[in-house]
Write a protein that holds these residues in place. Structure first.
Motif, mmCIF file in Angstrom:
data_model
loop_
_atom_site.group_PDB
_atom_site.id
_atom_site.type_symbol
_atom_site.label_atom_id
_atom_site.label_comp_id
_atom_site.label_asym_id
_atom_site.label_seq_id
_atom_site.Cartn_x
_atom_site.Cartn_y
_atom_site.Cartn_z
ATOM 1 N N PHE A 136 0.825 -1.206 0.000
ATOM 2 C CA PHE A 136 0.000 0.000 0.000
ATOM 3 C C PHE A 136 0.858 1.255 0.000
ATOM 4 O O PHE A 136 0.627 2.184 -0.785
ATOM 5 N N ILE A 137 1.864 1.282 0.872
ATOM 6 C CA ILE A 137 2.716 2.467 0.975
ATOM 7 C C ILE A 137 3.500 2.688 -0.315
ATOM 8 O O ILE A 137 3.555 3.802 -0.832
ATOM 9 N N THR A 138 4.087 1.628 -0.835
ATOM 10 C CA THR A 138 4.885 1.807 -2.050
ATOM 11 C C THR A 138 4.006 2.089 -3.265
ATOM 12 O O THR A 138 4.432 2.788 -4.178
ATOM 13 N N GLY A 139 2.794 1.573 -3.260
ATOM 14 C CA GLY A 139 1.917 1.807 -4.397
ATOM 15 C C GLY A 139 1.297 3.181 -4.406
ATOM 16 O O GLY A 139 1.256 3.853 -5.432
ATOM 17 N N LEU A 140 0.831 3.632 -3.269
ATOM 18 C CA LEU A 140 0.119 4.899 -3.214
ATOM 19 C C LEU A 140 1.034 6.058 -2.848
ATOM 20 O O LEU A 140 1.108 7.049 -3.575
ATOM 21 N N VAL A 141 1.737 5.929 -1.758
ATOM 22 C CA VAL A 141 2.526 7.051 -1.239
ATOM 23 C C VAL A 141 3.676 7.415 -2.185
ATOM 24 O O VAL A 141 3.887 8.587 -2.497
ATOM 25 N N LEU A 142 4.414 6.397 -2.652
ATOM 26 C CA LEU A 142 5.535 6.704 -3.546
ATOM 27 C C LEU A 142 5.058 7.255 -4.888
ATOM 28 O O LEU A 142 5.716 8.116 -5.474
ATOM 29 N N THR A 143 3.922 6.784 -5.374
ATOM 30 C CA THR A 143 3.385 7.312 -6.633
ATOM 31 C C THR A 143 2.994 8.775 -6.486
ATOM 32 O O THR A 143 3.319 9.606 -7.343
ATOM 33 N N ILE A 144 2.312 9.104 -5.402
ATOM 34 C CA ILE A 144 1.914 10.497 -5.174
ATOM 35 C C ILE A 144 3.143 11.377 -4.956
ATOM 36 O O ILE A 144 3.237 12.477 -5.510
ATOM 37 N N ALA A 145 4.106 10.882 -4.167
ATOM 38 C CA ALA A 145 5.322 11.662 -3.926
ATOM 39 C C ALA A 145 6.090 11.904 -5.222
ATOM 40 O O ALA A 145 6.575 13.012 -5.473
ATOM 41 N N SER A 146 6.170 10.878 -6.048
ATOM 42 C CA SER A 146 6.877 11.022 -7.319
ATOM 43 C C SER A 146 6.168 12.007 -8.239
ATOM 44 O O SER A 146 6.815 12.821 -8.904
ATOM 45 N N PHE A 147 4.850 11.945 -8.273
ATOM 46 C CA PHE A 147 4.093 12.874 -9.114
ATOM 47 C C PHE A 147 4.280 14.307 -8.648
ATOM 48 O O PHE A 147 4.515 15.205 -9.457
ATOM 49 N N THR A 171 12.566 19.968 -7.677
ATOM 50 C CA THR A 171 12.756 18.560 -7.321
ATOM 51 C C THR A 171 12.606 17.624 -8.518
ATOM 52 O O THR A 171 12.616 16.409 -8.350
ATOM 53 N N TYR A 172 12.481 18.170 -9.709
ATOM 54 C CA TYR A 172 12.252 17.348 -10.899
ATOM 55 C C TYR A 172 13.413 16.382 -11.156
ATOM 56 O O TYR A 172 13.201 15.197 -11.397
ATOM 57 N N LYS A 173 14.628 16.878 -11.103
ATOM 58 C CA LYS A 173 15.799 16.023 -11.379
ATOM 59 C C LYS A 173 15.998 14.971 -10.292
ATOM 60 O O LYS A 173 16.389 13.842 -10.575
ATOM 61 N N ILE A 174 15.740 15.318 -9.049
ATOM 62 C CA ILE A 174 15.849 14.354 -7.954
ATOM 63 C C ILE A 174 14.833 13.233 -8.152
ATOM 64 O O ILE A 174 15.130 12.063 -7.933
ATOM 65 N N ASN A 175 13.636 13.601 -8.594
ATOM 66 C CA ASN A 175 12.600 12.599 -8.836
ATOM 67 C C ASN A 175 13.004 11.639 -9.945
ATOM 68 O O ASN A 175 12.699 10.444 -9.866
ATOM 69 N N GLN A 176 13.671 12.133 -10.964
ATOM 70 C CA GLN A 176 14.109 11.248 -12.049
ATOM 71 C C GLN A 176 15.076 10.191 -11.526
ATOM 72 O O GLN A 176 15.030 9.044 -11.963
ATOM 73 N N VAL A 177 15.941 10.547 -10.607
ATOM 74 C CA VAL A 177 16.877 9.582 -10.021
ATOM 75 C C VAL A 177 16.145 8.635 -9.077
ATOM 76 O O VAL A 177 16.343 7.418 -9.115
ATOM 77 N N LEU A 178 15.286 9.187 -8.221
ATOM 78 C CA LEU A 178 14.570 8.360 -7.256
ATOM 79 C C LEU A 178 13.586 7.399 -7.922
ATOM 80 O O LEU A 178 13.290 6.335 -7.382
ATOM 81 N N ALA A 179 13.080 7.756 -9.085
ATOM 82 C CA ALA A 179 12.131 6.882 -9.784
ATOM 83 C C ALA A 179 12.770 5.535 -10.114
ATOM 84 O O ALA A 179 12.094 4.507 -10.094
ATOM 85 N N TYR A 180 14.063 5.518 -10.383
ATOM 86 C CA TYR A 180 14.750 4.249 -10.638
ATOM 87 C C TYR A 180 14.801 3.390 -9.376
ATOM 88 O O TYR A 180 14.683 2.169 -9.449
ATOM 89 N N VAL A 181 14.957 4.020 -8.236
ATOM 90 C CA VAL A 181 14.957 3.280 -6.967
ATOM 91 C C VAL A 181 13.547 2.790 -6.653
ATOM 92 O O VAL A 181 13.349 1.653 -6.221
ATOM 93 N N TYR A 182 12.552 3.635 -6.886
ATOM 94 C CA TYR A 182 11.164 3.270 -6.611
ATOM 95 C C TYR A 182 10.697 2.096 -7.459
ATOM 96 O O TYR A 182 9.788 1.379 -7.066
ATOM 97 N N ARG A 183 11.276 1.919 -8.617
ATOM 98 C CA ARG A 183 10.842 0.853 -9.526
ATOM 99 C C ARG A 183 11.150 -0.548 -9.016
ATOM 100 O O ARG A 183 10.748 -1.529 -9.634
ATOM 101 N N ILE A 184 11.828 -0.645 -7.885
ATOM 102 C CA ILE A 184 12.028 -1.944 -7.242
ATOM 103 C C ILE A 184 10.686 -2.484 -6.755
ATOM 104 O O ILE A 184 10.477 -3.688 -6.722
ATOM 105 N N PHE A 185 9.770 -1.591 -6.414
ATOM 106 C CA PHE A 185 8.487 -1.969 -5.839
ATOM 107 C C PHE A 185 7.409 -2.078 -6.915
ATOM 108 O O PHE A 185 7.135 -1.100 -7.616
ATOM 109 N N PRO A 186 6.767 -3.231 -7.038
ATOM 110 C CA PRO A 186 5.729 -3.403 -8.058
ATOM 111 C C PRO A 186 4.535 -2.463 -7.875
ATOM 112 O O PRO A 186 3.925 -2.043 -8.850
ATOM 113 N N GLY A 187 4.218 -2.111 -6.634
ATOM 114 C CA GLY A 187 3.108 -1.196 -6.387
ATOM 115 C C GLY A 187 3.348 0.175 -7.000
ATOM 116 O O GLY A 187 2.435 0.795 -7.550
#
Length: 95
Positions: A47-58, A66-82
């Motif tokens: 739930f947290i990785t699916g909802l919270v990380l998606t909203i935070a990334s958006f 924070t656009y460039k930081i999000n581009q880097v963090l999105a690769y880390v977030y992609r570990i989580f299927p949610g």
């Protein structure tokens, strides 16, 4: 014809999510001794990785500083299927 393309994309997204969440949940459950604890914690993690990380990334992608930081963090977030499911649904909605 566009509706058919969207349906195909959505079907592939859900199929990919299903194939990714099964091994993720299986591997995560080994961290716990109790089955009920594992079920509850894995549900919370998904739930947290699916909802919270998606909203935070958006939100981070909308804010210019924070656009460039999000581009880097999105690769880390992609570990989580949610996150991948939420990000994919968001991308399909925006496009």
């Amino acid at each position: 014809f566009q509706v058919f393309k969207n349906f195909i994309a959505l079907s592939v997204l859900f199929l990919s999510y299903g194939l990714a969440i099964i091994p993720f949940t299986y591997l995560t459950s080994f961290a716990f001794e109790s089955h009920s604890t594992a079920q509850n914690v894995v549900l919370l993690i998904n739930f947290i990785t699916g909802l919270v990380l998606t909203i935070a990334s958006f939100v981070m992608s909308v804010i210019e500083s924070t656009y460039k930081i999000n581009q880097v963090l999105a690769y880390v977030y992609r570990i989580f299927p949610g996150f991948c499911l939420g990000n994919g649904l968001l991308s399909l909605t925006i496009n």
